[in-house]
Design a protein around this motif. Structure first.
Motif, mmCIF file in Angstrom:
data_model
loop_
_atom_site.group_PDB
_atom_site.id
_atom_site.type_symbol
_atom_site.label_atom_id
_atom_site.label_comp_id
_atom_site.label_asym_id
_atom_site.label_seq_id
_atom_site.Cartn_x
_atom_site.Cartn_y
_atom_site.Cartn_z
ATOM 1 N N GLY A 246 -1.637 1.258 -6.352
ATOM 2 C CA GLY A 246 -2.408 0.522 -7.345
ATOM 3 C C GLY A 246 -1.987 -0.923 -7.539
ATOM 4 N N ARG A 247 -0.810 -1.286 -7.066
ATOM 5 C CA ARG A 247 -0.299 -2.644 -7.306
ATOM 6 C C ARG A 247 -1.085 -3.698 -6.520
ATOM 7 N NH1 ARG A 247 4.667 -5.074 -8.466
ATOM 8 N NH2 ARG A 247 4.308 -7.336 -8.497
ATOM 9 N N LEU B 86 0.820 -1.209 0.000
ATOM 10 C CA LEU B 86 0.000 0.000 0.000
ATOM 11 C C LEU B 86 0.855 1.260 0.000
ATOM 12 C CD1 LEU B 86 -2.968 -0.744 2.452
ATOM 13 C CD2 LEU B 86 -3.140 -0.157 0.042
ATOM 14 N N LEU B 87 1.892 1.263 0.811
ATOM 15 C CA LEU B 87 2.710 2.466 0.982
ATOM 16 C C LEU B 87 3.658 2.716 -0.175
ATOM 17 C CD1 LEU B 87 3.538 2.046 4.785
ATOM 18 C CD2 LEU B 87 2.031 3.768 3.777
ATOM 19 N N ASP C 99 -2.989 -7.044 -8.011
ATOM 20 C CA ASP C 99 -2.649 -8.402 -7.580
ATOM 21 C C ASP C 99 -3.870 -9.122 -7.020
ATOM 22 O OD1 ASP C 99 -0.049 -8.078 -8.335
ATOM 23 O OD2 ASP C 99 0.728 -7.695 -6.331
ATOM 24 N N TYR C 100 -4.659 -8.401 -6.242
ATOM 25 C CA TYR C 100 -5.797 -9.012 -5.564
ATOM 26 C C TYR C 100 -6.841 -9.504 -6.563
ATOM 27 C CZ TYR C 100 -8.990 -9.872 -1.678
ATOM 28 O OH TYR C 100 -9.802 -10.476 -0.762
ATOM 29 N N ILE C 101 -7.169 -8.676 -7.550
ATOM 30 C CA ILE C 101 -8.210 -9.071 -8.501
ATOM 31 C C ILE C 101 -7.687 -10.101 -9.508
ATOM 32 C CG2 ILE C 101 -9.418 -6.884 -8.279
ATOM 33 C CD1 ILE C 101 -8.275 -6.017 -10.930
ATOM 34 N N ASN C 102 -6.354 -10.232 -9.591
ATOM 35 C CA ASN C 102 -5.755 -11.256 -10.448
ATOM 36 C C ASN C 102 -5.593 -12.590 -9.728
ATOM 37 O OD1 ASN C 102 -5.558 -9.650 -12.749
ATOM 38 N ND2 ASN C 102 -3.537 -8.877 -12.192
ATOM 39 N N GLY C 103 -6.103 -12.659 -8.507
ATOM 40 C CA GLY C 103 -6.100 -13.931 -7.786
ATOM 41 C C GLY C 103 -4.970 -14.108 -6.795
ATOM 42 N N MET D 69 -4.508 5.722 -9.368
ATOM 43 C CA MET D 69 -5.439 5.736 -10.500
ATOM 44 C C MET D 69 -4.696 5.605 -11.817
ATOM 45 S SD MET D 69 -8.070 8.748 -9.265
ATOM 46 C CE MET D 69 -8.940 8.769 -10.829
ATOM 47 N N ARG D 70 -3.582 6.279 -11.908
ATOM 48 C CA ARG D 70 -2.782 6.249 -13.157
ATOM 49 C C ARG D 70 -2.249 4.852 -13.433
ATOM 50 N NH1 ARG D 70 -0.347 6.954 -17.417
ATOM 51 N NH2 ARG D 70 1.427 8.281 -17.833
ATOM 52 N N LYS D 71 -1.735 4.177 -12.409
ATOM 53 C CA LYS D 71 -1.108 2.871 -12.607
ATOM 54 C C LYS D 71 -2.129 1.732 -12.692
ATOM 55 C CE LYS D 71 3.309 4.117 -10.485
ATOM 56 N NZ LYS D 71 4.306 3.797 -9.435
ATOM 57 N N PHE D 72 -3.219 1.853 -11.948
ATOM 58 C CA PHE D 72 -4.211 0.774 -11.949
ATOM 59 C C PHE D 72 -5.044 0.775 -13.232
ATOM 60 C CE2 PHE D 72 -8.447 -0.927 -10.787
ATOM 61 C CZ PHE D 72 -8.066 -2.231 -10.466
#
Length: 326
Positions: free
Chosen positions: A31-32, A26-27, A36-40, A285-288
């Motif tokens: 966006g990473r 997070l820190l 990762d979370y939605i990619n499983g 927002m830019r990276k996600f």
């Protein structure tokens, strides 16, 4: 027993490792963690919903228990006479202090007389209502909805303050009022206003203690606008909701850090950490969502405007709701 303790400590260590990895992601990587979370890749991170709830509870507990809001109860108004005294509305012959010069300044305040006339008219109105409660309440039933609700709240407030009415059942029996949902709601509102008037500090404390749960009603609504703004992207509504949960979690982390710094060093660092979050949110927002700078700026400004409007709207509803349930 050995298996039991092995399982207990392994779970504890596993949670700590998840927590540290979640915090570092997070820190340091905006966006990473959501990607990762939605990619499983969820095993390495803490649950975003529980994580946010925990952070919100910790932050508002810190604010609540260190804010000394109970001290505000000393300024609570118990009776109408206390209200006059609180506003320095005593007759000129009564001295509020032993300082004659100070009393003269108080007497010279131009709006003092206006308040006195206002309270005099209010007392006359209350005396009329008290003279025949049933007849006056029946007149209220003939009014339009909005006007009727306001006047019913005023009616019940008058009798709670001046006639020792503790619940709606007392009013129903004593003043021959019909039992209805509308009368129950207006009575609850009047009772809440009286309690707010008598114990403002306790009301604020109760309000703050409920804020963590308000977040979970507010963010799903805000996520609808995120989903609409990025509707051409492949992400579902739930993906956008997780994105908002992760970013709000970081906001609470920064607020907790800011609070601890302010408490230890007696400074005000809220502005600095809010600026850090503003930059972080733009980068996330830019990276996600992987859009160019111009599109991200436009959507950033739009979504933050929507966030502010929804926050104000939710705050008004939340405050009004607490009046009804306090």
């Amino acid at each position: 027993m050995k298996d039991y303790f092995d399982e207990f400590f392994s779970s504890l260590i596993s949670y700590d490792s998840k927590l540290l990895k979640t915090l570092s992601a997070l820190l340091l990587k905006p966006g990473r963690i959501t990607k990762d979370y939605i990619n499983g890749k969820r095993v390495s991170y803490t649950n975003p919903f529980r994580f946010l709830l925990s952070l919100a509870i910790v932050y508002f507990l810190l604010v609540n228990y260190s804010g000394n809001f109970s001290d505000l109860d000393r300024y609570g108004v118990k009776t109408e006479e206390d209200f006059e005294e609180y506003l320095n509305l005593q007759p000129p012959s009564v001295s509020v202090t032993n300082d004659a010069a100070f009393d003269q300044k108080i007497d010279s305040i131009p709006y003092k007389g206006d308040y006195h006339r206002f309270l005099t008219e209010a007392k006359k109105k209350d005396s009329i209502i008290l003279a025949n409660p049933h007849a006056n309440f029946m007149k209220l039933e003939e009014q339009d909805f909005a006007e009727r609700i306001i006047h019913k709240i005023s009616f019940f407030r008058t009798f709670i303050l001046k006639d020792s009415i503790f619940n709606l059942k007392d009013a129903l029996v004593k003043y021959e009022i019909a039992e209805s949902i509308e009368n129950q709601w207006t009575f609850n509102a009047a009772q809440g206003l009286v309690r707010l008037q008598r114990a403002p500090g306790s009301f604020v404390s109760t309000l703050i203690s409920k804020l963590p749960f308000v977040v979970f009603f507010f963010l799903p609504l805000f996520a609808v606008f995120i989903w609409l703004v990025y509707i051409r992207k492949k992400y579902s509504y739930t993906d956008n909701l997780i994105f908002s949960f992760h970013n709000t979690s970081l906001l609470f982390i920064l607020l907790i850090i800011s609070y601890l710094i302010d408490y230890i060093f007696n400074v005000d660092s809220n502005g600095i950490f809010l600026m850090i979050f503003s930059v972080y949110l733009f980068l996330a927002m830019r990276k996600f969502y992987r859009q160019n700078v111009f599109k991200t700026i436009v959507k950033y400004v739009f979504l933050n405007t929507i966030f502010f409007i929804l926050a104000v709207f939710s705050s008004v509803i939340f405050f009004a709701g607490n009046i009804f349930t306090y």
